[in-house]
Design an enzyme around this catalytic site. Structure first.
Site, PDB file in Angstrom:
ATOM      1  N   ASP A 161      18.098  15.297  -0.160  1.00 26.38           N
ATOM      2  CA  ASP A 161      17.869  14.160  -1.059  1.00 26.38           C
ATOM      3  C   ASP A 161      19.150  13.760  -1.772  1.00 26.38           C
ATOM      4  O   ASP A 161      19.414  12.564  -1.976  1.00 26.38           O
ATOM      5  CB  ASP A 161      16.809  14.512  -2.120  1.00 26.38           C
ATOM      6  CG  ASP A 161      15.426  14.664  -1.522  1.00 26.38           C
ATOM      7  OD1 ASP A 161      15.295  14.590  -0.290  1.00 26.38           O
ATOM      8  OD2 ASP A 161      14.470  14.874  -2.288  1.00 26.38           O
ATOM      9  N   SER A 183       7.287  18.536  -7.696  1.00 21.08           N
ATOM     10  CA  SER A 183       6.832  18.681  -6.306  1.00 21.08           C
ATOM     11  C   SER A 183       5.316  18.755  -6.174  1.00 21.08           C
ATOM     12  O   SER A 183       4.625  19.309  -7.034  1.00 21.08           O
ATOM     13  CB  SER A 183       7.445  19.965  -5.744  1.00 21.08           C
ATOM     14  OG  SER A 183       6.793  20.356  -4.564  1.00 21.08           O
ATOM     15  N   GLU A 240       3.945  20.769  -4.411  1.00 20.63           N
ATOM     16  CA  GLU A 240       3.614  22.201  -4.368  1.00 20.63           C
ATOM     17  C   GLU A 240       2.960  22.657  -5.661  1.00 20.63           C
ATOM     18  O   GLU A 240       2.300  23.693  -5.700  1.00 20.63           O
ATOM     19  CB  GLU A 240       4.873  23.023  -4.098  1.00 20.63           C
ATOM     20  CG  GLU A 240       5.243  23.135  -2.640  1.00 20.63           C
ATOM     21  CD  GLU A 240       4.229  23.938  -1.814  1.00 20.63           C
ATOM     22  OE1 GLU A 240       3.953  25.081  -2.184  1.00 20.63           O
ATOM     23  OE2 GLU A 240       3.716  23.401  -0.818  1.00 20.63           O
ATOM     24  N   TYR A 271       7.925  29.390  -6.070  1.00 17.95           N
ATOM     25  CA  TYR A 271       8.537  28.060  -6.123  1.00 17.95           C
ATOM     26  C   TYR A 271       7.638  27.084  -6.879  1.00 17.95           C
ATOM     27  O   TYR A 271       8.085  26.370  -7.783  1.00 17.95           O
ATOM     28  CB  TYR A 271       8.779  27.556  -4.691  1.00 17.95           C
ATOM     29  CG  TYR A 271       9.194  26.090  -4.622  1.00 17.95           C
ATOM     30  CD1 TYR A 271      10.508  25.698  -4.853  1.00 17.95           C
ATOM     31  CD2 TYR A 271       8.248  25.093  -4.324  1.00 17.95           C
ATOM     32  CE1 TYR A 271      10.881  24.359  -4.793  1.00 17.95           C
ATOM     33  CE2 TYR A 271       8.616  23.760  -4.264  1.00 17.95           C
ATOM     34  CZ  TYR A 271       9.924  23.393  -4.503  1.00 17.95           C
ATOM     35  OH  TYR A 271      10.292  22.061  -4.453  1.00 17.95           O
TER      36      TYR A 271
HETATM   37  P1  NAP Z   1      17.543  20.912  -0.371  1.00 15.40           P
HETATM   38  O1  NAP Z   1      17.985  20.153   0.842  1.00 15.40           O
HETATM   39  O2  NAP Z   1      17.155  22.339  -0.239  1.00 15.40           O
HETATM   40  O3  NAP Z   1      18.730  20.788  -1.448  1.00 15.40           O
HETATM   41  C1  NAP Z   1      18.756  21.602  -2.582  1.00 15.40           C
HETATM   42  C2  NAP Z   1      20.088  21.405  -3.281  1.00 15.40           C
HETATM   43  O4  NAP Z   1      20.134  22.311  -4.401  1.00 15.40           O
HETATM   44  C3  NAP Z   1      21.309  21.763  -2.403  1.00 15.40           C
HETATM   45  O5  NAP Z   1      22.351  20.884  -2.720  1.00 15.40           O
HETATM   46  C4  NAP Z   1      21.635  23.171  -2.853  1.00 15.40           C
HETATM   47  O6  NAP Z   1      22.982  23.524  -2.644  1.00 15.40           O
HETATM   48  C5  NAP Z   1      21.358  23.036  -4.351  1.00 15.40           C
HETATM   49  N1  NAP Z   1      21.220  24.319  -5.008  1.00 15.40           N
HETATM   50  C6  NAP Z   1      20.520  25.415  -4.612  1.00 15.40           C
HETATM   51  N2  NAP Z   1      20.683  26.424  -5.475  1.00 15.40           N
HETATM   52  C7  NAP Z   1      21.532  25.970  -6.439  1.00 15.40           C
HETATM   53  C8  NAP Z   1      22.124  26.548  -7.587  1.00 15.40           C
HETATM   54  N3  NAP Z   1      21.892  27.831  -7.926  1.00 15.40           N
HETATM   55  N4  NAP Z   1      22.953  25.782  -8.327  1.00 15.40           N
HETATM   56  C9  NAP Z   1      23.212  24.502  -7.991  1.00 15.40           C
HETATM   57  N5  NAP Z   1      22.695  23.904  -6.911  1.00 15.40           N
HETATM   58  C10 NAP Z   1      21.866  24.637  -6.142  1.00 15.40           C
HETATM   59  O7  NAP Z   1      16.320  20.173  -1.084  1.00 15.40           O
HETATM   60  P2  NAP Z   1      15.837  18.646  -0.951  1.00 15.40           P
HETATM   61  O8  NAP Z   1      14.824  18.568   0.134  1.00 15.40           O
HETATM   62  O9  NAP Z   1      17.012  17.742  -0.932  1.00 15.40           O
HETATM   63  O10 NAP Z   1      15.031  18.473  -2.307  1.00 15.40           O
HETATM   64  C11 NAP Z   1      15.672  18.026  -3.496  1.00 15.40           C
HETATM   65  C12 NAP Z   1      14.854  18.468  -4.701  1.00 15.40           C
HETATM   66  O11 NAP Z   1      13.543  17.939  -4.601  1.00 15.40           O
HETATM   67  C13 NAP Z   1      14.668  19.970  -4.837  1.00 15.40           C
HETATM   68  O12 NAP Z   1      14.601  20.273  -6.200  1.00 15.40           O
HETATM   69  C14 NAP Z   1      13.321  20.234  -4.194  1.00 15.40           C
HETATM   70  O13 NAP Z   1      12.752  21.420  -4.722  1.00 15.40           O
HETATM   71  C15 NAP Z   1      12.584  18.990  -4.609  1.00 15.40           C
HETATM   72  N6  NAP Z   1      11.506  18.533  -3.732  1.00 15.40           N
HETATM   73  C16 NAP Z   1      11.730  18.356  -2.408  1.00 15.40           C
HETATM   74  C17 NAP Z   1      10.722  17.859  -1.601  1.00 15.40           C
HETATM   75  C18 NAP Z   1      10.937  17.601  -0.139  1.00 15.40           C
HETATM   76  O14 NAP Z   1       9.947  17.414   0.569  1.00 15.40           O
HETATM   77  N7  NAP Z   1      12.179  17.519   0.343  1.00 15.40           N
HETATM   78  C19 NAP Z   1       9.489  17.513  -2.178  1.00 15.40           C
HETATM   79  C20 NAP Z   1       9.312  17.692  -3.537  1.00 15.40           C
HETATM   80  C21 NAP Z   1      10.333  18.181  -4.326  1.00 15.40           C
HETATM   81  P3  NAP Z   1      23.471  24.109  -1.189  1.00 15.40           P
HETATM   82  O15 NAP Z   1      23.602  22.900  -0.307  1.00 15.40           O
HETATM   83  O16 NAP Z   1      24.771  24.744  -1.518  1.00 15.40           O
HETATM   84  O17 NAP Z   1      22.414  25.059  -0.738  1.00 15.40           O
HETATM   85  O1  F7E Z   2       6.263  24.073   5.374  1.00 15.20           O
HETATM   86  C1  F7E Z   2       3.897  25.618   7.688  1.00 15.20           C
HETATM   87  C2  F7E Z   2       4.046  26.237   6.319  1.00 15.20           C
HETATM   88  O2  F7E Z   2       8.543  24.861   4.725  1.00 15.20           O
HETATM   89  C3  F7E Z   2       5.244  23.134   5.621  1.00 15.20           C
HETATM   90  C4  F7E Z   2       9.751  21.856   0.438  1.00 15.20           C
HETATM   91  O3  F7E Z   2      10.590  20.731   0.552  1.00 15.20           O
HETATM   92  O4  F7E Z   2       7.784  20.491   0.598  1.00 15.20           O
HETATM   93  C5  F7E Z   2       8.457  21.588   1.185  1.00 15.20           C
HETATM   94  O5  F7E Z   2       7.653  22.751   1.129  1.00 15.20           O
HETATM   95  C6  F7E Z   2       4.029  23.835   6.216  1.00 15.20           C
HETATM   96  C7  F7E Z   2       3.594  25.085   5.439  1.00 15.20           C
HETATM   97  O6  F7E Z   2       7.497  22.828   3.587  1.00 15.20           O
HETATM   98  C8  F7E Z   2       6.290  27.245   9.859  1.00 15.20           C
HETATM   99  O7  F7E Z   2       3.257  27.416   6.188  1.00 15.20           O
HETATM  100  C9  F7E Z   2       4.185  26.721   9.924  1.00 15.20           C
HETATM  101  O8  F7E Z   2       2.211  25.088   5.317  1.00 15.20           O
HETATM  102  O9  F7E Z   2       8.291  22.618   5.876  1.00 15.20           O
HETATM  103  P1  F7E Z   2       7.744  23.616   4.938  1.00 15.20           P
HETATM  104  P2  F7E Z   2       6.625  23.147   2.280  1.00 15.20           P
HETATM  105  O10 F7E Z   2       6.319  24.575   2.140  1.00 15.20           O
HETATM  106  O11 F7E Z   2       5.481  22.196   2.312  1.00 15.20           O
HETATM  107  C10 F7E Z   2       7.433  20.664  -0.786  1.00 15.20           C
HETATM  108  C11 F7E Z   2       6.760  19.396  -1.256  1.00 15.20           C
HETATM  109  C12 F7E Z   2       8.570  21.099  -1.623  1.00 15.20           C
HETATM  110  O12 F7E Z   2       8.670  20.767  -2.805  1.00 15.20           O
HETATM  111  C13 F7E Z   2       9.484  22.123  -1.047  1.00 15.20           C
HETATM  112  O13 F7E Z   2      10.751  22.132  -1.708  1.00 15.20           O
HETATM  113  O14 F7E Z   2       4.381  24.286   7.518  1.00 15.20           O
HETATM  114  N1  F7E Z   2       4.680  26.280   8.745  1.00 15.20           N
HETATM  115  N2  F7E Z   2       5.158  27.318  10.625  1.00 15.20           N
HETATM  116  C14 F7E Z   2       5.971  26.587   8.661  1.00 15.20           C
HETATM  117  N3  F7E Z   2       6.910  26.347   7.727  1.00 15.20           N
HETATM  118  C15 F7E Z   2       8.179  26.761   7.946  1.00 15.20           C
HETATM  119  N4  F7E Z   2       9.147  26.505   7.039  1.00 15.20           N
HETATM  120  N5  F7E Z   2       8.517  27.421   9.095  1.00 15.20           N
HETATM  121  C16 F7E Z   2       7.620  27.700  10.081  1.00 15.20           C
HETATM  122  O15 F7E Z   2       7.932  28.307  11.090  1.00 15.20           O
END
Ligand code: NAP
Ligand code: F7E
Length: 337
Positions: free
Chosen positions: A14, A131, A133, A154
């Site tokens: 993001d 999130s 979650e 988380y």
């Molecule tokens: P991401 O790809 O995992 O990026 C996370 C970022 O946080 C990376 O830049 C990572 O740095 C940095 N980070 C991790 N630990 C840190 C620390 N100790 N200090 C400073 N920075 C740190 O996640 P994303 O998918 O872009 O999501 C962005 C945000 O939205 C996160 O807070 C996530 O929990 C939240 N979120 C995501 C989703 C989704 O579906 N993608 C949905 C809901 C909420 P590195 O690159 O060095 O690891």
């Molecule tokens: O899993 C199932 C797993 O790790 C999705 C994060 O961005 O979205 C993300 O969290 C589903 C789960 O995402 C595998 O058990 C099956 O039910 O892609 P995921 P997540 O857990 O939904 C939320 C909104 C966030 O906020 C989080 O930061 O897929 N699943 N087999 C698996 N998942 C993974 N990772 N790997 C597998 O092999």
């Protein structure tokens, strides 16, 4: 006047899209990056490639969300108009292995940032990456009024950050908003999240460099959207006169199995021939179904998703096929940003 933004987690999925969006709007963008023993700015390299050079308006600073001094110094020195807290230990399964660290970086760090804003007296607007979650086992559809029942360290940490953001809004009058984002994906998604794990494996199998895809629970249902559209919603929230909390989702639900099937179909392969399951990818507690109701965001922000499930799957598979071909041809050269 040119606005200044500070983004934590700039190197993530993001963060990289938000950098692109804010630069296109003429912002001066400051982002955090972590010290790593290897290059960790590959997503920002993609932004640089799109621009043809390292973007002029982008500055990167070493900082860590577990290090209050680094966060406080950045807020005080930059005095940003907008702060986007995207940094987190964001992997749900990993949060069971490192729960305290997740509580610190995904939870307590939000207070570090909010206190840094108070201490520096900066007049800024704050976005918290909350999130879906947080809803955990509460049945869908989920909206802003749905009770939380998180199912992982988380999810618990995100609930803490969510309420801290509201608390600082109510206690100190901060313009602080929560975006409750449902899963959003792209070709910049981390390779161990399920969608990218699938599309990357499908591409590698189609190109003959991998034999099989091993997954956990195929029955989980998610509401998967396209990440660039979701960062637009973050920006929209901070342009509102009043801070508030919004669900951002598509409202469309699919199982992991359906995602696998659609991804293999894109390359004309039979998913069942190449897919296996292994309990090591299952979680101690699962979130069965997340389906978002984004009607408040539609009404108040004018935000709606446009990319369909099939469109998302096709885009991710196609990009991963291209990436494998680039890799084979030695076209993936890494640089420091
Ligand atoms: P991401 O790809 O995992 O990026 C996370 C970022 O946080 C990376 O830049 C990572 O740095 C940095 N980070 C991790 N630990 C840190 C620390 N100790 N200090 C400073 N920075 C740190 O996640 P994303 O998918 O872009 O999501 C962005 C945000 O939205 C996160 O807070 C996530 O929990 C939240 N979120 C995501 C989703 C989704 O579906 N993608 C949905 C809901 C909420 P590195 O690159 O060095 O690891
Ligand atoms: O899993 C199932 C797993 O790790 C999705 C994060 O961005 O979205 C993300 O969290 C589903 C789960 O995402 C595998 O058990 C099956 O039910 O892609 P995921 P997540 O857990 O939904 C939320 C909104 C966030 O906020 C989080 O930061 O897929 N699943 N087999 C698996 N998942 C993974 N990772 N790997 C597998 O092999």
């Amino acid at each position: 006047m040119m606005k200044t933004a500070l983004i934590t987690g700039t190197t993530g999925q993001d963060g990289s899209y938000l950098v692109e969006l804010l630069l296109s709007k003429g912002y001066e963008v400051h982002g955090t990056k972590r010290r790593s023993s290897s290059f960790n700015t590959s997503r920002l390299e993609e932004v640089a490639r799109a621009e043809g050079h390292r973007p002029d308006g982008l500055s990167l600073h070493y900082a860590d969300l577990s290090d209050a001094s680094s966060i406080t110094n950045l807020v005080r020195d930059i005095q940003p108009d907008e702060i986007y807290n995207l940094g987190a230990q964001s992997h749900v399964a990993v949060s069971f292995d490192i729960p305290e660290y997740t509580a610190d970086v995904t939870g307590a760090a939000t207070i570090r940032l909010l206190e840094a804003i108070r201490a520096s007296g900066v007049d800024t607007r704050f976005y918290q990456a909350s999130s879906s979650e947080m809803f955990g086992s509460t049945p869908p559809p989920q909206n802003e009024a749905t009770p939380f029942h998180p199912r992982s360290p988380y999810g618990c940490a995100k609930v803490f950050s969510y309420w801290s953001t509201i608390n600082y809004r109510e206690a100190y009058g901060l313009h602080a908003s929560n975006g409750i984002l449902f899963n959003h994906e792209s070709s910049r998604r981390g390779e161990t999240f399920v969608t990218r794990k699938i599309t990357r494996a499908v591409a590698r199998i189609a190109e003959g460099v991998q034999n099989k895809l091993v997954l956990g629970n195929l029955d989980a249902v998610r509401d998967w959207g396209y990440a660039p559209e979701y960062v637009e919603a973050m920006w929209m929230m901070l342009q509102q006169d009043q801070p508030d909390d919004y669900v951002i989702a598509t409202g469309e639900a699919h199982s992991v199995r359906e995602f696998v099937q659609a991804a293999f179909e894109r390359v004309n392969l039979d998913w069942e021939r190449y897919t296996e399951t292994d309990s090591r990818y299952e979680r101690p507690a699962e979130v069965d179904a997340l389906i978002g109701d984004y009607s408040k965001a539609k009404r108040q922000l004018g935000w709606s998703p446009t990319t369909t499930f099939t469109g998302l799957v096709h885009r991710m598979v196609d990009d991963d096929v291209q990436a494998v071909r680039d890799e084979k041809a030695g076209r993936n050269v890494r640089v420091e940003l």
